[in-house]
Structures are given as structure tokens and as C-alpha cells.
Design a protein around this motif. Structure first.
Motif, PDB file in Angstrom:
ATOM      1  N   ASP A 236      48.755  36.387  33.634  1.00  0.00           N
ATOM      2  CA  ASP A 236      47.429  36.824  34.064  1.00  0.00           C
ATOM      3  C   ASP A 236      47.599  38.097  34.903  1.00  0.00           C
ATOM      4  O   ASP A 236      48.236  38.080  35.959  1.00  0.00           O
ATOM      5  CB  ASP A 236      46.788  35.716  34.914  1.00  0.00           C
ATOM      6  CG  ASP A 236      45.349  36.036  35.308  1.00  0.00           C
ATOM      7  OD1 ASP A 236      44.909  37.173  35.067  1.00  0.00           O
ATOM      8  OD2 ASP A 236      44.692  35.136  35.869  1.00  0.00           O
ATOM      9  N   VAL A 237      47.047  39.199  34.432  1.00  0.00           N
ATOM     10  CA  VAL A 237      47.183  40.473  35.141  1.00  0.00           C
ATOM     11  C   VAL A 237      45.844  40.924  35.738  1.00  0.00           C
ATOM     12  O   VAL A 237      45.677  42.084  36.093  1.00  0.00           O
ATOM     13  CB  VAL A 237      47.743  41.570  34.199  1.00  0.00           C
ATOM     14  CG1 VAL A 237      49.163  41.245  33.787  1.00  0.00           C
ATOM     15  CG2 VAL A 237      46.845  41.751  32.969  1.00  0.00           C
ATOM     16  N   SER A 238      44.930  40.001  35.867  1.00  0.00           N
ATOM     17  CA  SER A 238      43.627  40.336  36.440  1.00  0.00           C
ATOM     18  C   SER A 238      43.775  40.717  37.908  1.00  0.00           C
ATOM     19  O   SER A 238      44.771  40.395  38.570  1.00  0.00           O
ATOM     20  CB  SER A 238      42.669  39.148  36.315  1.00  0.00           C
ATOM     21  OG  SER A 238      43.125  38.077  37.135  1.00  0.00           O
ATOM     22  N   THR A 239      42.765  41.392  38.419  1.00  0.00           N
ATOM     23  CA  THR A 239      42.766  41.798  39.832  1.00  0.00           C
ATOM     24  C   THR A 239      42.840  40.574  40.747  1.00  0.00           C
ATOM     25  O   THR A 239      43.554  40.574  41.762  1.00  0.00           O
ATOM     26  CB  THR A 239      41.491  42.605  40.146  1.00  0.00           C
ATOM     27  OG1 THR A 239      41.440  43.750  39.295  1.00  0.00           O
ATOM     28  CG2 THR A 239      41.485  43.058  41.604  1.00  0.00           C
ATOM     29  N   LYS A 240      42.136  39.519  40.382  1.00  0.00           N
ATOM     30  CA  LYS A 240      42.134  38.290  41.171  1.00  0.00           C
ATOM     31  C   LYS A 240      43.528  37.668  41.223  1.00  0.00           C
ATOM     32  O   LYS A 240      43.999  37.228  42.282  1.00  0.00           O
ATOM     33  CB  LYS A 240      41.136  37.296  40.564  1.00  0.00           C
ATOM     34  CG  LYS A 240      40.971  36.021  41.367  1.00  0.00           C
ATOM     35  CD  LYS A 240      39.913  35.128  40.718  1.00  0.00           C
ATOM     36  CE  LYS A 240      39.748  33.819  41.502  1.00  0.00           C
ATOM     37  NZ  LYS A 240      38.738  32.930  40.868  1.00  0.00           N
ATOM     38  N   GLN A 242      46.458  39.205  40.737  1.00  0.00           N
ATOM     39  CA  GLN A 242      47.347  40.075  41.499  1.00  0.00           C
ATOM     40  C   GLN A 242      47.096  39.950  43.001  1.00  0.00           C
ATOM     41  O   GLN A 242      48.033  39.994  43.803  1.00  0.00           O
ATOM     42  CB  GLN A 242      47.173  41.522  41.044  1.00  0.00           C
ATOM     43  CG  GLN A 242      47.670  41.779  39.622  1.00  0.00           C
ATOM     44  CD  GLN A 242      47.441  43.215  39.177  1.00  0.00           C
ATOM     45  OE1 GLN A 242      47.643  44.153  39.942  1.00  0.00           O
ATOM     46  NE2 GLN A 242      47.004  43.398  37.943  1.00  0.00           N
ATOM     47  N   HIS A 243      45.829  39.771  43.365  1.00  0.00           N
ATOM     48  CA  HIS A 243      45.486  39.573  44.775  1.00  0.00           C
ATOM     49  C   HIS A 243      46.141  38.290  45.298  1.00  0.00           C
ATOM     50  O   HIS A 243      46.730  38.281  46.386  1.00  0.00           O
ATOM     51  CB  HIS A 243      43.970  39.492  44.938  1.00  0.00           C
ATOM     52  CG  HIS A 243      43.523  39.086  46.309  1.00  0.00           C
ATOM     53  ND1 HIS A 243      43.549  39.940  47.389  1.00  0.00           N
ATOM     54  CD2 HIS A 243      43.055  37.885  46.775  1.00  0.00           C
ATOM     55  CE1 HIS A 243      43.118  39.298  48.471  1.00  0.00           C
ATOM     56  NE2 HIS A 243      42.808  38.050  48.115  1.00  0.00           N
ATOM     57  N   GLN A 245      48.768  36.759  44.105  1.00  0.00           N
ATOM     58  CA  GLN A 245      50.221  36.911  44.164  1.00  0.00           C
ATOM     59  C   GLN A 245      50.652  37.628  45.438  1.00  0.00           C
ATOM     60  O   GLN A 245      51.608  37.221  46.104  1.00  0.00           O
ATOM     61  CB  GLN A 245      50.727  37.674  42.938  1.00  0.00           C
ATOM     62  CG  GLN A 245      52.248  37.719  42.839  1.00  0.00           C
ATOM     63  CD  GLN A 245      52.731  38.587  41.704  1.00  0.00           C
ATOM     64  OE1 GLN A 245      52.495  39.792  41.709  1.00  0.00           O
ATOM     65  NE2 GLN A 245      53.378  37.987  40.718  1.00  0.00           N
ATOM     66  N   ARG A 246      49.939  38.705  45.797  1.00  0.00           N
ATOM     67  CA  ARG A 246      50.268  39.437  47.029  1.00  0.00           C
ATOM     68  C   ARG A 246      50.073  38.546  48.259  1.00  0.00           C
ATOM     69  O   ARG A 246      50.918  38.516  49.158  1.00  0.00           O
ATOM     70  CB  ARG A 246      49.395  40.691  47.154  1.00  0.00           C
ATOM     71  CG  ARG A 246      49.764  41.812  46.191  1.00  0.00           C
ATOM     72  CD  ARG A 246      49.088  43.125  46.597  1.00  0.00           C
ATOM     73  NE  ARG A 246      47.632  43.007  46.608  1.00  0.00           N
ATOM     74  CZ  ARG A 246      46.855  43.249  45.556  1.00  0.00           C
ATOM     75  NH1 ARG A 246      47.403  43.592  44.391  1.00  0.00           N
ATOM     76  NH2 ARG A 246      45.535  43.137  45.662  1.00  0.00           N
ATOM     77  N   THR A 284      49.072  31.590  39.357  1.00  0.00           N
ATOM     78  CA  THR A 284      48.047  32.346  40.086  1.00  0.00           C
ATOM     79  C   THR A 284      46.684  31.658  40.204  1.00  0.00           C
ATOM     80  O   THR A 284      45.856  32.104  40.994  1.00  0.00           O
ATOM     81  CB  THR A 284      47.838  33.721  39.420  1.00  0.00           C
ATOM     82  OG1 THR A 284      47.537  33.537  38.025  1.00  0.00           O
ATOM     83  CG2 THR A 284      49.073  34.582  39.569  1.00  0.00           C
TER      84      THR A 284
END
Length: 432
Positions: A236-240, A242-243, A245-246, A284
């Protein structure tokens, strides 16, 4: 009669020959074994330290047996012991390697001083400046004037996550103190020491280093398994995603800092562990991170230290001696902390249903802890890992499940009684 006389002469000569051989063997073996090994170990180490090029890489003693003896000798005030009395056939030293700097000049120098050198090469797991490197991982030396002891030099490299790492050796020996498995250590300083009149370096502090050796096994995440998983289930490379994961990485790092400060061992558990094992990443879609901790390692300072780090207590369930569980809030995600209890043939952690006070028990096979890397952080995992995963998620762990019930879905969950209602205020604490 003549035949018997001939055999008699042969027997006499054979007996005399064997007696002479025995005398010779006794004389030389006492010289080789009696005086010997003691002074040979010291002589070989002294020769090595004298010719080693410390400008290229500092050589330090890391042999656990000799370091232990050194600490005992130092406490007792002995002037000759660690090397003088050693019977070891293999002694381990270490160097901190540099992936961009070859050790070949050091080996060339050793060979010119009558040392035989055999080294092994491994691929360094991390890329450096987007480049791959092959590095010297294990070196074996032998002073050609003394067949024993063999010197094993373990080359440790700093990984991107900030820890020291060494590879597993391909052909293991029962004499090896290091190399049966890959290993990792928190970076340590070196300090000068004098052992039996030989000036050399040792890890600082030596007692902390020795305590870390039995817990140093390192396992890489299986990238092949992760790649195969992502062929069926693209990440899943969505903005949500990635958020999360950070935020998850930041939370693990914050928790790790507090736990390390208090000396509490923790490991990634439950869904966080599954993400590492299955896809070398974090799952994620949950909104939490999971840690496991031995209940025997619990420190009452944990809650105030976590809150001081900006991670307020979200909930407290159970008691320290039964079904203890903590959760800390970090913005829109949380850190769930499960405490593990050890029985004779299994481990378990508990859970509490706030609706009815039911106690749940999650049963796991016995395990130990190993080191690994997740999100470029140095963390522990249960090992062997697969039985732990299968206990929690069953044989179908490789298939993602988005609808997961913490009290019904795990394959290892069992009912474990109820908290009496008059105790709920103590064992079910929820903070907004």
C-alpha cells in the motif's frame, strides 16, 4: 623350535622398540603439553599484537573465556593468569571493519611476519551510497612457529541502523566462540588493558559486553519471502499508509529509547512482528504497534518515563502478577505492551475484556530473543519466529486479514476466568 626362537627374538625387539618410542613420546609430549600451551598462547598473542597495524583497524580481545578470566584475575590481583594459564586452542579477537577500506594490507604485513592467514568474504547486507560491497568477515591466523593456538579475528561492521554486525561463518567449529550465527551488538568503545604483560584493547565496559554475547544472535528479514508476498499483495503506497509507517517508526524509536534507558528487553510482537516476518515491513492498516516484554523485566518507572517521553498512558489492565497489559498513546496511534509469563512448557500473555471483565490467555511455545532490523531500527524478535507467528495466526498467516478480532481471531486464545466486579476499578483503568 627354531620358529619359536625366531618369534621370541622378534617379540623382544618389538618390546624394546615400543619402550624406546614410549620414552621419546613421553619426553616430547611433556615438553609440548606440559610447559607449553601456557607460554605458547601468550607468545602467539604477543607476536600478533606487536605486528598488527593498529592504524588500519584497532585489534581488540573479545574472547569471552579469557575476558572472564581477566576480570577474575584483576579482582584477585594475579599477575599471570589469563594468557599464562590458558589451554585454549582458538582465541578470538575483533576489529571494527570499514566496508570501503580493505584489510589486505594488514594481512600482507602478518604474512611477512610468518603468520598464515585465511579469510572469508561475505556480501555486506546494507548498500552504502547505493553500492553493494563484499567484505572480509572472518580471519584465521596461525603463527608458523607455533601450531597452537589459532587466532580467530571477527570483523564487525556498523550497519545503517547503528549497530555492529558480524556474519555467520560457513564452516563452524566447536571451538568457535562467535560465528555459529550472525551476531549484532550495540556499538561499544575500546579501552587499553594490560593482560599478562601484553598491552592490548578490550571492549568498554567489558562486563556489559560479556552480558550481551549470549543474546547477540541476529537474523535478517527474509527478503525473498517478502518479494513473493508482494507479488500477490502489492504494498500500500497511499498517503495514509505512508503516514502510518512514519508514525509507527517514530513510535518504535521513542519506545526503544525509553526501554533501553531502563534496561528493559522488548521485542516486536503480534501484528508488528507479522509484518516484519511476512513482508519485511510494517502492516499499515492497523492503528497501533505491538511490543512484548518479560514480566520479570518490568520496571515501575516505565509509565512515568514513557509519559515524560510524550507517550501518555492510554490504558492499564490486570496486575503485574496476572494478565498485565499497558497501552500508550502517540497522537492517532498507540503502542500496545503485552507482558509475558513463563511456565514450565510454554509462555503466555493476557488480555482483558472491558465489557464483562473476562480474562483471556494467549499461549505461545517457548522462545528466546534474537536481533533484527525493522524500518531501519535495531529491534528484537522471538526466535524461532515461525512457531510464535503460527501460534497467534495459525497456518494461514501468509494471507492478509483486514477484519481481526483480538479476542476471537487468534488461534492461541483461551478463556482464563473473570476479574471480580469489585476489582474492576483497579484492573481496568482507561484514560482519555
Amino acid at each position: 623350535m627354531k620358529r619359536w626362537a625366531f618369534l621370541k627374538i622378534v617379540l623382544i625387539f618389538s618390546s624394546v622398540f615400543m619402550f624406546i618410542q614410549l620414552l621419546i613420546w613421553t619426553k616430547f609430549s611433556s615438553k609440548e603439553i606440559g610447559e607449553p600451551n601456557h607460554s605458547r598462547v601468550k607468545d602467539v598473542i604477543k607476536a600478533l599484537v606487536n605486528v598488527w597495524d593498529h592504524n588500519n583497524a584497532k585489534l581488540f580481545l573479545m574472547d569471552p573465556d579469557i575476558l572472564m578470566e581477566y576480570m577474575e584475575d584483576k579482582a584477585d590481583g594475579h599477575t599471570c593468569g589469563s594468557f599464562c594459564q590458558s589451554q585454549k586452542k582458538l582465541v578470538t579477537f575483533g576489529v571494527k571493519g570499514n566496508v570501503k577500506r580493505s584489510l589486505r594490507p594488514v594481512f600482507h604485513r602478518l604474512r611477512s611476519y610468518n603468520f598464515a592467514v585465511v579469510d572469508s568474504i561475505d556480501e555486506f547486507p546494507d548498500k552504502v551510497d547505493d553500492a553493494s560491497f563484499h567484505v572480509t568477515s572472518h580471519v584465521f591466523l596461525q603463527d608458523m612457529t607455533h601450531p597452537e593456538p589459532t587466532i580467530h579475528i571477527l570483523v564487525l561492521y556498523e550497519r545503517a541502523a547503528g549497530f555492529l554486525w558480524h556474519s555467520k561463518i560457513q564452516v563452524a567449529s566447536s571451538d568457535l566462540a562467535f560465528g555459529y550465527d550472525a551476531g549484532s551488538y550495540k556499538n561499544f568503545d575500546l579501552e587499553p588493558a594490560v593482560i599478562d604483560g601484553i598491552s592490548l584493547y578490550i571492549p568498554k565496559p567489558v562486563d556489559k559486553f560479556l552480558n550481551s554475547v549470549p543474546q547477540s544472535k541476529y537474523i535478517e528479514c527474509d527478503q525473498v519471502r517478502a518479494d513473493n508476498f508482494h507479488k500477490s499483495y502489492p504494498p500500500d503506497v497511499s498517503t495514509k499508509a505512508q503516514h502510518f509507517q512514519r508514525k509507527a517508526r517514530q513510535l518504535i524509536a521513542q519506545g526503544k529509547e525509553v526501554f533501553d534507558k531502563l534496561g528493559i528487553r522488548f521485542w516486536i510482537s503480534s501484528g508488528t512482528l507479522l509484518g516484519w516476518y511476512r513482508q519485511c515491513d510494517i502492516i499499515t492498516h492497523p492503528r497501533y504497534v505491538d511490543f512484548g516484554v518479560w514480566i520479570k523485566d518490568y520496571n515501575p518507572q516505565l509509565i512515568p518515563e514513557m509519559e515524560k517521553a510524550g507517550l501518555p498512558l492510554k490504558h492499564l489492565f490486570g496486575r503485574v502478577n496476572d494478565t498485565f497489559e499497558l497501552s500508550f498513546q502517540a497522537g492517532d496511534i498507540k503502542l500496545d505492551l503485552f507482558f509475558f509469563y513463563e511456565e514450565s512448557d510454554h509462555m503466555w500473555n493476557g488480555g482483558t475484556d472491558v465489557k464483562n471483565g473476562a480474562k483471556l490467555k494467549y499461549v505461545f511455545p517457548k522462545f528466546r530473543l534474537c536481533w533484527t532490523t525493522l524500518l531501519n531500527l535495531h529491534v528484537r524478535v522471538p526466535c524461532p519466529t515461525l512457531p510464535y507467528i503460527e501460534a497467534n495466526y495459525g497456518k494461514g498467516w501468509a494471507t492478509p486479514v483486514k477484519e481481526w478480532s483480538w479476542k476471537d481471531s487468534p488461534t492461541n486464545v483461551k478463556q482464563n476466568g473473570f476479574w471480580p466486579k469489585d476489582q474492576w476499578d483497579d484492573v481496568i483503568q482507561i484514560y482519555e
